[in-house]
Every structure is written in structure tokens, then in C-alpha cells.
Scaffold this motif. Structure first.
Motif, PDB file in Angstrom:
ATOM      1  N   LEU A 132       0.777  -1.255   0.043  1.00  0.00           N
ATOM      2  CA  LEU A 132       0.129  -0.129   0.006  1.00  0.00           C
ATOM      3  C   LEU A 132       0.745   1.370  -0.075  1.00  0.00           C
ATOM      4  CD1 LEU A 132      -2.768  -0.713   2.697  1.00  0.00           C
ATOM      5  CD2 LEU A 132      -3.102  -0.320   0.206  1.00  0.00           C
ATOM      6  N   TYR A 133       0.601   1.911  -0.843  1.00  0.00           N
ATOM      7  CA  TYR A 133       1.228   3.461  -0.670  1.00  0.00           C
ATOM      8  C   TYR A 133       0.528   4.498   0.383  1.00  0.00           C
ATOM      9  CZ  TYR A 133       3.655   2.968  -5.252  1.00  0.00           C
ATOM     10  OH  TYR A 133       4.509   2.658  -6.147  1.00  0.00           O
ATOM     11  N   PHE A 134       1.123   4.842   0.724  1.00  0.00           N
ATOM     12  CA  PHE A 134       0.939   5.755   1.995  1.00  0.00           C
ATOM     13  C   PHE A 134      -0.356   6.744   1.548  1.00  0.00           C
ATOM     14  CE2 PHE A 134       0.930   9.658   4.883  1.00  0.00           C
ATOM     15  CZ  PHE A 134       0.137   8.922   6.135  1.00  0.00           C
ATOM     16  N   GLU A 135      -0.375   7.377   0.236  1.00  0.00           N
ATOM     17  CA  GLU A 135      -1.434   8.171   0.049  1.00  0.00           C
ATOM     18  C   GLU A 135      -2.673   7.405  -0.283  1.00  0.00           C
ATOM     19  OE1 GLU A 135      -1.136  11.333  -0.937  1.00  0.00           O
ATOM     20  OE2 GLU A 135       0.892  11.067   0.234  1.00  0.00           O
ATOM     21  N   ASP A 136      -2.619   5.914  -0.500  1.00  0.00           N
ATOM     22  CA  ASP A 136      -3.918   5.184  -0.482  1.00  0.00           C
ATOM     23  C   ASP A 136      -4.344   4.964   0.703  1.00  0.00           C
ATOM     24  OD1 ASP A 136      -3.962   5.318  -3.341  1.00  0.00           O
ATOM     25  OD2 ASP A 136      -3.211   3.174  -3.725  1.00  0.00           O
TER      26      ASP A 136
ATOM     27  N   MET B 129      -0.188  12.318  11.910  1.00  0.00           N
ATOM     28  CA  MET B 129      -0.370  11.515  12.813  1.00  0.00           C
ATOM     29  C   MET B 129      -0.540   9.901  12.640  1.00  0.00           C
ATOM     30  SD  MET B 129      -0.644  11.497  16.511  1.00  0.00           S
ATOM     31  CE  MET B 129      -1.428  10.652  17.871  1.00  0.00           C
ATOM     32  N   LEU B 130      -1.360   9.776  11.453  1.00  0.00           N
ATOM     33  CA  LEU B 130      -1.409   8.461  10.841  1.00  0.00           C
ATOM     34  C   LEU B 130      -0.186   7.798  10.457  1.00  0.00           C
ATOM     35  CD1 LEU B 130      -3.331   6.068   9.803  1.00  0.00           C
ATOM     36  CD2 LEU B 130      -3.487   7.416   7.711  1.00  0.00           C
ATOM     37  N   LEU B 131       0.815   8.757   9.951  1.00  0.00           N
ATOM     38  CA  LEU B 131       1.979   8.195   9.520  1.00  0.00           C
ATOM     39  C   LEU B 131       2.783   7.795  10.500  1.00  0.00           C
ATOM     40  CD1 LEU B 131       3.977   7.742   7.151  1.00  0.00           C
ATOM     41  CD2 LEU B 131       4.608  10.128   7.104  1.00  0.00           C
TER      42      LEU B 131
ATOM     43  N   GLY C 260      10.174   9.106  -3.798  1.00  0.00           N
ATOM     44  CA  GLY C 260       9.912   9.638  -2.639  1.00  0.00           C
ATOM     45  C   GLY C 260       8.624   9.367  -2.010  1.00  0.00           C
ATOM     46  N   LYS C 261       7.900   8.084  -2.497  1.00  0.00           N
ATOM     47  CA  LYS C 261       6.629   7.865  -1.999  1.00  0.00           C
ATOM     48  C   LYS C 261       6.889   6.863  -0.783  1.00  0.00           C
ATOM     49  CE  LYS C 261       4.014   9.077  -6.274  1.00  0.00           C
ATOM     50  NZ  LYS C 261       3.133   8.377  -7.096  1.00  0.00           N
ATOM     51  N   ILE C 262       6.208   7.023   0.012  1.00  0.00           N
ATOM     52  CA  ILE C 262       6.117   5.797   0.936  1.00  0.00           C
ATOM     53  C   ILE C 262       5.418   4.726   0.783  1.00  0.00           C
ATOM     54  CG2 ILE C 262       5.765   5.545   3.409  1.00  0.00           C
ATOM     55  CD1 ILE C 262       6.205   8.616   4.106  1.00  0.00           C
ATOM     56  N   ILE C 263       5.776   3.622   1.063  1.00  0.00           N
ATOM     57  CA  ILE C 263       5.283   2.420   0.576  1.00  0.00           C
ATOM     58  C   ILE C 263       5.211   1.359   1.957  1.00  0.00           C
ATOM     59  CG2 ILE C 263       4.955   0.383  -0.835  1.00  0.00           C
ATOM     60  CD1 ILE C 263       6.311   1.914  -2.900  1.00  0.00           C
TER      61      ILE C 263
ATOM     62  N   GLY D 274     -19.624   7.306   3.466  1.00  0.00           N
ATOM     63  CA  GLY D 274     -20.030   8.309   2.788  1.00  0.00           C
ATOM     64  C   GLY D 274     -20.324   9.709   3.865  1.00  0.00           C
ATOM     65  N   LYS D 275     -19.912   9.349   5.002  1.00  0.00           N
ATOM     66  CA  LYS D 275     -19.672  10.464   6.054  1.00  0.00           C
ATOM     67  C   LYS D 275     -18.702  11.524   5.619  1.00  0.00           C
ATOM     68  CE  LYS D 275     -19.853  10.906  10.971  1.00  0.00           C
ATOM     69  NZ  LYS D 275     -19.739  10.211  12.177  1.00  0.00           N
ATOM     70  N   ASN D 276     -19.127  12.654   5.910  1.00  0.00           N
ATOM     71  CA  ASN D 276     -18.103  13.790   5.739  1.00  0.00           C
ATOM     72  C   ASN D 276     -17.647  13.782   4.208  1.00  0.00           C
ATOM     73  OD1 ASN D 276     -18.714  14.602   8.341  1.00  0.00           O
ATOM     74  ND2 ASN D 276     -16.906  13.147   8.916  1.00  0.00           N
ATOM     75  N   GLY D 277     -18.238  13.340   3.421  1.00  0.00           N
ATOM     76  CA  GLY D 277     -18.217  13.743   1.932  1.00  0.00           C
ATOM     77  C   GLY D 277     -17.163  12.519   1.493  1.00  0.00           C
ATOM     78  N   ASN D 278     -16.700  11.621   2.212  1.00  0.00           N
ATOM     79  CA  ASN D 278     -15.753  10.621   2.040  1.00  0.00           C
ATOM     80  C   ASN D 278     -16.298   9.967   0.762  1.00  0.00           C
ATOM     81  OD1 ASN D 278     -14.171  11.226   4.196  1.00  0.00           O
ATOM     82  ND2 ASN D 278     -15.102   9.675   5.399  1.00  0.00           N
ATOM     83  N   VAL D 279     -15.231   9.268   0.019  1.00  0.00           N
ATOM     84  CA  VAL D 279     -15.452   8.579  -1.109  1.00  0.00           C
ATOM     85  C   VAL D 279     -14.904   7.062  -1.084  1.00  0.00           C
ATOM     86  CG1 VAL D 279     -15.606  10.485  -2.837  1.00  0.00           C
ATOM     87  CG2 VAL D 279     -13.422   9.579  -2.291  1.00  0.00           C
ATOM     88  N   ILE D 280     -15.345   5.956  -1.766  1.00  0.00           N
ATOM     89  CA  ILE D 280     -14.862   4.811  -1.826  1.00  0.00           C
ATOM     90  C   ILE D 280     -14.063   4.441  -3.041  1.00  0.00           C
ATOM     91  CG2 ILE D 280     -16.764   4.120  -0.303  1.00  0.00           C
ATOM     92  CD1 ILE D 280     -18.163   2.928  -2.787  1.00  0.00           C
ATOM     93  N   GLN D 281     -14.070   5.277  -4.179  1.00  0.00           N
ATOM     94  CA  GLN D 281     -13.421   4.839  -5.150  1.00  0.00           C
ATOM     95  C   GLN D 281     -12.024   5.471  -5.070  1.00  0.00           C
ATOM     96  OE1 GLN D 281     -16.340   6.658  -5.429  1.00  0.00           O
ATOM     97  NE2 GLN D 281     -17.772   4.820  -6.120  1.00  0.00           N
ATOM     98  N   LEU D 282     -11.046   4.349  -5.493  1.00  0.00           N
ATOM     99  CA  LEU D 282      -9.372   4.738  -5.505  1.00  0.00           C
ATOM    100  C   LEU D 282      -9.077   4.405  -6.681  1.00  0.00           C
ATOM    101  CD1 LEU D 282      -8.678   3.173  -2.152  1.00  0.00           C
ATOM    102  CD2 LEU D 282      -8.694   5.756  -2.535  1.00  0.00           C
ATOM    103  N   PHE D 283      -8.151   5.057  -7.237  1.00  0.00           N
ATOM    104  CA  PHE D 283      -7.640   4.903  -8.731  1.00  0.00           C
ATOM    105  C   PHE D 283      -6.238   5.030  -8.703  1.00  0.00           C
ATOM    106  CE2 PHE D 283     -11.970   6.537  -9.082  1.00  0.00           C
ATOM    107  CZ  PHE D 283     -12.658   5.517  -9.983  1.00  0.00           C
TER     108      PHE D 283
END
Length: 604
Positions: free
Chosen positions: A391-395, A410-412, A434-437, A595-604
Motif C-alpha cells: 500500500l502506498y501511504f497516499e492510498d 499522526m497516521l504516518l 520519494g513515495k512511502i510504501i 459516505g460520511k463527511n463527503g468521503n469517497v470509496i473509489q480509489l484509482f
């Protein structure tokens, strides 16, 4: 790569050989039988060795007495794989170099148990001109009777047809000519005994130089469990440091180690400072740094710290607590929160007074709530890393918003701390961009997994409860598919619970890399007795039902059945109504969950 087990003679693949060496039933049976008549028990390392640049071509798994020295492992490698003209060699362990004993510095006289422990990865080089490079890993530590072979081959790759005499990563280099006969003295059951070299090693690391081997006469077996702890602290046991004062505890440490302890709690110390200045800065900044550090701890970590408080700041190295949670205590040693000491000539782990006060003062209702939240975040992620593999940290940030609201920094910090504490589950790397995996430790080549992932798929939906349950070591056995497999498999093959669990975990990992047809073929070929078509079909059904319901990394957590059935878990791009049931199966409405607070479930 194809290979075979030298105990049961089963054919093995690159994907199965490591797991088989840790669970071979024939080897276990022989050890158990000898245990009935043994005069003593000792630790034995199982070490994998591979060609660094062609890991899929050559490999050997060696079983070696943990009380032997690096020189014995060096001799084994020379005899089996590399020796040609008496070239120099060296091991590279924890950024330290251990040269062979030809220079009379005797750096390879360090005992294996003092420089290695389970999951330790290190390297070896032979001939610093036309160099052969090897990577090694301690894949397991087992208990064996004292009469057991001190060094033996457990498994090895099969030779290539055109190179049947050599079968070595040094083929064609310098004057190397290997023969099959070289392994004869190392076959299972050999009775060869090895002598220790009593010359004291001279090493450029002052931490090791401080260790006096003559002190091994103190309290015979003093450090019998120590190999499970970080070896950089070994000298402090023998200095007999016993104090609850932080300054007195760290003063015997070399400047380099104090700087390392400081860095582990987020304190950067300039290399221009002398040792006294380093100690002064470390002590002055210690409390503030520790308080910041424990804010990203979780319940698991905090409970261990509380055990020290309940035991007046001391835990004996020889008790069950240290034995069962050795790697966890080593984590806190690396953080400078506990220290190895001697009390009445016996090894203990001690929490300094300043650290005890921090833990006691932190034990508030608000802090307990923070620990609970951190635990939930950690366990959700531990489930994710099993489900998705890489998992990339961005995901991770996007995925985590389905379940918890938390600041990215804090999550990181929580995940980074967890990578050290749960180091047998996952680790973090930074790619060329430079991406965290974050990577599941079961994965040998995470880039290969990344390349295999179907990027047209979304990450599969999973409830918070399911992910947290996946963080448990036995989650697969307790799952519905696991219980069904266990029942059917054990009834057909009359195997015990542990063997069934081992098979289950092996299959779950195998299906990440291989087709179900390949796996089934291996299983049939591995059955010692001939079975008829009806039983073969039964085996196929048992295995197929199981592996087709295992979440696959390449399908972003979806199973083969879900993929083939065009399951809505994958086809999550379709629009979801705000009042529809949430796809993560939490039982809540979408607007109240993902879907709370405008969260989305799609990841691309």
C-alpha cells in the motif's frame, strides 16, 4: 527454481521452500523422537542463503547450532558454494563488517547467537576481486536435542542439467570447481562436531570490543534467552550496570549508541558534540521526546510498559514475560525506555525512574482513550496490509477515512512506529519518487506485486470489524473458509490442528503468486500414497473452495470467486445512494458510514 527437502525428499519451488523448511513434518518427527532421550536442549538457527543478484536460481537452507561462530558458517559457505583459491570473505550484519580470521583479528569468532536473531537479514561476500555476493536470513529458531547435527543442509535448489557438478552462484568465476560430494559431510543426521575458537575478537565497533568473553563464566547460561534481544546492548549486562538513574544507565554506552537511542525518539544530536555533551542533551530532551513518542503508541505497547510499573520497574530476562515477548521488549530497548542490566549477577530489563514517572503520569482517562483509538487504527491497518499486500501511504490515507478521522501526520507516525513493533508483519520503504510504501513481510519482491496489481480495480470493501479480526495471527483459522477447510482437510488426511493450520497458511500465500492448477498439482505430487480419481477430485474441491476465497493482492483484496463473479465489491464505481446500505458491510447506511463527511470509496 525447483529444489528439494533433504529430510522428506519432497520437491519444492521458490515460493514453498522457505515455508517448508519451517514446517517439514519429517524433520519435526526426528527431532521429537530424539528429544525423548536427550541430555540437553539448545537453539538451532535455520538460515536461508541465496545469490544476491539471482535469488531465484540458487538457494540453500542450512540448520546450524546457534552456539557456533561466524567462522563455522563461513566454512560451510566456502565448502558448499564458493571456495576456489582461499580468497578473503566477510559478513555484513547491522552495518558492521566481520572479516574472516586470516588477519588474526578473529572477527568471525563472534557466536552466531550474539549477532543473529530470528528474521535477521544479512550479507556475505567472498573474494573482493571477482566477488560472489550472497544474501542470508535467519528464517527460524528451533529447539533441538544437544546431540542433533550442529550443521546440516535442510533444503537446496536442484542443479541445472548443464551444470550438475557445480550448482553454485560462483560457477565460472576464478578457479571455482564445485562438486556434489562437497555436501556429504553436511547431510541430515551427520555427527560432525565443531570446535570453538577461543581467541577474543578484535572489532572496530567499540560496543562489541567492550564485551569480554571471559565473562561467559558468569552465571552459566546467563544470556540463554538473550539472542532474542537486540545485540547492540550486550556489553551493558557485563558492566553490571544497575541503576534507575538515566545518566548512570547510558554513561557506559559509546557515544554512537547514545546518538542512536536519541534518534529513535526523534532527537537529532550533532556529530560535533563530544560524549559528555551528547549525554547532557539526551537527558535534557529525554522527557519531552518520550512524551511525544508515546502519543502514537497503542494498547499493546502501553500494556507492556505498565507491566514494568507493576513490577517496580524490573522484569527478569529469564521469566516467561521476557521469553514470550522478547521482540517487544527489544523494541523498547531501542527506544531507550528500558535498559538491560545485571542485578545480583542475573540479567534483568529495567525501566529508569524518569520513564516510570512518565508512564504513571500519562495513565489518565484521556490518554487511555487515545491508546484505544491508536490501537483501532493500527489494527485496521494491520488488516489492510494482509488484505492488500502493498500500500502506498497516499492510498492508506484515503482508505483509513472510511473508518477513522485522523490527521495524516499522526497516521504516518502511528504506522511507522507499528512497523518497528510489528516487524514480523510489515515494514515501510521509500521508492525512487520519494513515495512511502508499506509492505507485507510475506512479500519477497514488493515491486513484482505492484506490477501484478490490476489497476482497473478499486480496493475491495471490508468492514472495520473484518479488518481488525484480520490483524489477529489466527484470523484465517477462525474465518468461515478456514474452519470449513480445516474440518474437511483434517478428516481426509488425518492430520492434527497445527499441520492443518500450516497447510492453510501456505496455500493462502501460494495463491498470491501461482495458479490454482499449479498448486493442486504440487499437492497431488506431494501425497506419499497413490489415490484414486474420486479422492483426487475430493482434494481438488477442498483446496479449490479455500484458495478461491482468499483475498488476492493483485485483485486489491478481492477473491478469485469475486473477480470471476463480477462481484459488486470490485464494481464499486456504480453510484451508491446516500440511504443505501454501505458496501463495507458495516450494517450502517452509506451516508452514516463510508459516505460520511463527503468521503469517497473509489480509489484509482
Amino acid at each position: 527454481m525447483q529444489g528439494r527437502c533433504y529430510y522428506c525428499n519432497k520437491e519444492l519451488t521458490e515460493r514453498t521452500i522457505k515455508r517448508h523448511t519451517k514446517s517439514c513434518s519429517e524433520m519435526k518427527k526426528i527431532i521429537e523422537e530424539k528429544m525423548k532421550y536427550t541430555k540437553g536442549v539448545r537453539d538451532q538457527f535455520i538460515i536461508s542463503m541465496k545469490d544476491k543478484y539471482n535469488p531465484g536460481l540458487y538457494c540453500i537452507y542450512v540448520s546450524i547450532d546457534a552456539n557456533l561462530q561466524l567462522q563455522h558458517l563461513d566454512k560451510f559457505i566456502r565448502d558448499i558454494w564458493v571456495e576456489c583459491c582461499g580468497h578473503l570473505s566477510a559478513f555484513y550484519i547491522d552495518k558492521e563488517v566481520y572479516h574472516d580470521n586470516s588477519d588474526e583479528q578473529y572477527e568471525m569468532n563472534f557466536h552466531l547467537k550474539d549477532v543473529l536473531n530470528i528474521n535477521k537479514k544479512f550479507e556475505y561476500e567472498y573474494d573482493f576481486g571477482s566477488t560472489t555476493y550472497l544474501t542470508l536470513e535467519v528464517v527460524d529458531v528451533i529447539k533441538v536435542p544437544s546431540e542433533f547435527s550442529q550443521v546440516e543442509i535442510i533444503a537446496r535448489n536442484n542443479p541445472e542439467e548443464d551444470k550438475s557438478n557445480n550448482n553454485s552462484p560462483r560457477d565460472g568465476v576464478c578457479g571455482y570447481v564445485g562438486t556434489k560430494d562437497a555436501e556429504a559431510e553436511y547431510l541430515p543426521g551427520n555427527n560432525k562436531k565443531y570446535k570453538l575458537n577461543n581467541k577474543k575478537p578484535i572489532h572496530n565497533n567499540d560496543a562489541f570490543a567492550a564485551f569480554d568473553y571471559s565473562e561467559q563464566s558468569i552465571e552459566n547460561g546467563l544470556l540463554k534467552n538473550y539472542n532474542k534481544f537486540t545485540n547492540s546492548f550486550i556489553h551493558t549486562f557485563f558492566k553490571e550496570t544497575y541503576s534507575f538513574d538515566l545518566e548512570e544507565l547510558i554513561t557506559p554506552y559509546p557515544k554512537k549508541e547514545i546518538c542512536s537511542l536519541a534518534e529513535n525518539i526523534g532527537l537529532k544530536l550533532s556529530s560535533n558534540l563530544n560524549k559528555n555533551e551528547v549525554i547532557e542533551r539526551y537527558i535534557s530532551e529525554y522527557e519531552n521526546s518520550i512524551r511525544n513518542k508515546i502519543n502514537v503508541f497503542n494498547d499493546d505497547m502501553y500494556k507492556i510498559l505498565l507491566k514494568y510499573i507493576k513490577n517496580s520497574g524490573i522484569i527478569s530476562v529469564s521469566d516467561n514475560e521476557a521469553e514470550n515477548y522478547a521482540d517487544k521488549h527489544a523494541f523498547f530497548m531501542n527506544e531507550g525506555m528500558i535498559f538491560p542490566c545485571l542485578k545480583d549477577r542475573k540479567p534483568i530489563l529495567l525501566m529508569p525512574e524518569i520513564m516510570q514517572n512518565i508512564v504513571k503520569q500519562s495513565d489518565t482517562l484521556e490518554f487511555r482513550k487515545l491508546m484505544k483509538k491508536n490501537s483501532e487504527i493500527t489494527n485496521i491497518f494491520r488488516g489492510m496490509i494482509k488484505l492488500y499486500g502493498v500500500l502506498y501511504f497516499e492510498d492508506v490515507k484515503i482508505l483509513m477515512k472510511r473508518y477513522e478521522n485522523i490527521e495524516d501526520s499522526m497516521l504516518l507516525s502511528i504506522l511507522e512506529e507499528g512497523s518497528f513493533y510489528y516487524n514480523n508483519e510489515y515494514y515501510g520503504v521509500i521508492d525512487d519518487d520519494g513515495k512511502i510504501i508499506f509492505v507485507n513481510v510475506e512479500i519477497e519482491d514488493y515491486e513484482e506485486v505492484l506490477n501484478d496489481i490490476d489497476n482497473d480495480l478499486d480496493y475491495s470493501m471490508n468492514s472495520k470489524e473484518n479488518l481488525i479480526s484480520m490483524s489477529n495471527e489466527d484470523y484465517l483459522e477462525k474465518s468461515n473458509i478456514g474452519r470449513k477447510f480445516s474440518k474437511e482437510f483434517s478428516e481426509m488426511f488425518l492430520v492434527d490442528k497445527d499441520d492443518t493450520a500450516g497447510t492453510m497458511n501456505m496455500l493462502a500465500l501460494d495463491i498470491q503468486y501461482r495458479s490454482s492448477e499449479e498448486i493442486f498439482e504440487d499437492i497431488i505430487n506431494g501425497i506419499d500414497v497413490k489415490i484414486d480419481k474420486e479422492d483426487e477430485a475430493r482434494v481438488f474441491n477442498i483446496v479449490n473452495k479455500f484458495i478461491k476465497n482468499i483475498p488476492l493482492w493483485k485483485y486489491r483484496g478481492a477473491t478469485i470467486n469475486e473477480k470471476e463473479g463480477n462481484n459488486k465489491t470490485i464494481e464499486s464505481k456504480k453510484e451508491i445512494g446516500r440511504n443505501d446500505p454501505c458496501p463495507c458491510q458495516s450494517g450502517k447506511k452509506y451516508k452514516k458510514c463510508c459516505g460520511k463527511n463527503g468521503n469517497v470509496i473509489q480509489l484509482f
